[in-house]
Design an enzyme around this catalytic site. Structure first.
Site, short mmCIF file in Angstrom:
data_model
loop_
_atom_site.label_atom_id
_atom_site.label_comp_id
_atom_site.label_asym_id
_atom_site.label_seq_id
_atom_site.Cartn_x
_atom_site.Cartn_y
_atom_site.Cartn_z
N TYR A 32 0.83 -1.20 0.00
CA TYR A 32 0.00 0.00 0.00
C TYR A 32 0.86 1.25 0.00
CZ TYR A 32 0.89 1.09 4.93
OH TYR A 32 1.49 1.45 6.12
N LYS A 149 6.51 -2.02 2.30
CA LYS A 149 5.29 -1.36 2.79
C LYS A 149 4.11 -2.31 2.62
CE LYS A 149 3.21 3.26 2.97
NZ LYS A 149 3.29 3.48 4.41
N GLU A 182 12.37 2.99 14.21
CA GLU A 182 11.46 4.04 13.72
C GLU A 182 10.25 4.09 14.64
OE1 GLU A 182 9.98 3.08 9.78
OE2 GLU A 182 9.59 1.00 10.32
N LEU A 206 11.07 1.45 7.29
CA LEU A 206 10.48 1.77 5.99
C LEU A 206 11.23 2.94 5.38
CD1 LEU A 206 7.86 1.00 4.28
CD2 LEU A 206 7.06 3.24 5.00
N1 PDD Z 1 2.89 5.39 7.50
N2 PDD Z 1 7.56 3.99 8.85
C1 PDD Z 1 6.39 3.33 8.94
C2 PDD Z 1 6.35 2.06 9.69
C3 PDD Z 1 5.24 3.86 8.34
O1 PDD Z 1 4.08 3.20 8.39
C4 PDD Z 1 5.32 5.10 7.65
C5 PDD Z 1 4.13 5.71 6.97
C6 PDD Z 1 6.56 5.76 7.59
C7 PDD Z 1 6.74 7.08 6.87
O2 PDD Z 1 6.64 6.92 5.48
P1 PDD Z 1 6.16 8.11 4.53
O3 PDD Z 1 7.00 9.27 4.86
O4 PDD Z 1 6.40 7.58 3.18
O5 PDD Z 1 4.71 8.37 4.83
C8 PDD Z 1 7.66 5.16 8.19
C9 PDD Z 1 1.74 5.65 6.69
C10 PDD Z 1 1.47 7.06 6.43
C11 PDD Z 1 0.57 4.85 7.19
O6 PDD Z 1 0.74 3.65 7.39
O7 PDD Z 1 -0.53 5.39 7.32
#
Ligand code: PDD
Length: 285
Positions: A32, A149, A182, A206
């Site tokens: 996703y 992801k 993270e 991620l």
């Molecule tokens: N979450 N690490 C994890 C585990 C995440 O789920 C996310 C993003 C990030 C940051 O990634 P980005 O900058 O590409 O949004 C890091 C999303 C937004 C979610 O699951 O809703």
């Protein structure tokens, strides 16, 4: 009423139906993305689609949507859902099989689903208006492929819930060596003596698109020094500032960790400088 996209068609969310035999439902077998858009403008569209394609490559889902096709879906969802500040959720699962069997058939047709949801207005680099985060911390008990992801988010859900249930906005995770990985749904950073430090990309985190854009913006500007290296929890507990980044929160300043103030306990000056640069530069991606 929310209009969603499912396998080529747009429809009210209530009318979107998928098979209970979909492997996304049975196994969490899918990839996703979440792409933010402010006043109809997508942020980081190209890198988000690249990461989704890479993720599908990792788990062998074959879907030949071009960047233009995805852009059309995202822009249609923005338009059909009234614009404003929206997150666009894109989801590709491996698809529905006739049986539940761990191995997947070669000719299975992926299920493609997308919807828009409201997100807060983009943060402004103003200490008085910043949403200051309180977080807890715990050992990262997710799997060893956090760079994918995946829609299989139970590990993240359990960690987020743990932080949320104890009155926190997020939870910072660390590995068995006591090194920060993270947040449960975001990347994590510390600031020490004016230097921004964040763990390097590997299978423990991620590769966030907000992280990618922020590090690029900071490198191009050059006024704030950045290091990508291992960060111990001892360093986290002694940091001047802690930040979290994700598509919907941009750079979130953390003022409390495990009930103790971070630095002065106030939103920091380096955050103001970084969020200022990010707000100015994010639409170039
Ligand atoms: N979450 N690490 C994890 C585990 C995440 O789920 C996310 C993003 C990030 C940051 O990634 P980005 O900058 O590409 O949004 C890091 C999303 C937004 C979610 O699951 O809703």
């Amino acid at each position: 009423m929310s209009i969603v996209y499912l396998n080529g068609d747009y429809m009210p969310m209530e009318e979107a139906k998928i098979s209970p035999m979909d492997r996304g439902f049975l196994f969490g077998d899918g990839i996703y993305e979440v792409i933010p858009s402010y006043d109809g403008k997508l942020v980081g569209f190209g890198p988000h689609i690249d990461r989704m394609n890479e993720g599908m490559g990792f788990i062998d889902i074959k879907l030949d949507y071009s960047h233009d096709q995805w852009r059309e879906v995202c822009e249609a969802l923005i338009e059909k859902n009234g614009g404003g500040n929206l997150g666009i959720y894109l989801h590709v699962s491996r698809g529905a099989d006739s049986k539940r069997f761990h191995a997947y058939p070669a000719d299975i047709q992926p299920t493609v689903y997308a919807f828009a949801f409201e997100i807060p207005a983009a943060p402004v680099a103003d200490k008085a208006k910043a949403k200051a985060y309180k977080v807890s911390s715990t050992e990262d008990l997710r799997w060893k492929r956090c760079n994918i992801k995946s829609t299989a988010l139970l590990g993240n859900v359990m960690h987020f819930q743990q932080g949320f249930a104890s009155g926190n906005n997020e939870i910072i995770l660390y590995n068995a060596n006591g090194e920060m990985t993270e947040g449960s749904a975001c990347n994590a950073y510390i600031v020490k003596d004016g230097v921004v430090i964040t763990p390097p990309l590997d299978n423990q985190i991620l590769p966030g698109i907000t992280r990618l854009m922020l590090l690029d913006i900071l490198a191009k500007d050059g006024s704030i020094k950045v290091e990508e290296r291992t960060v111990t929890m001892e360093e986290v507990r002694n940091a001047d500032e802690i930040w979290l980044t994700s598509s919907s929160k941009e750079i979130a300043p953390v003022v409390e960790l495990d009930g103790k103030p971070v630095g002065t306990g106030e939103v920091g000056d380096v955050w103001v400088a970084a969020q200022t640069l990010y707000s100015a530069g994010k639409h170039n991606y």
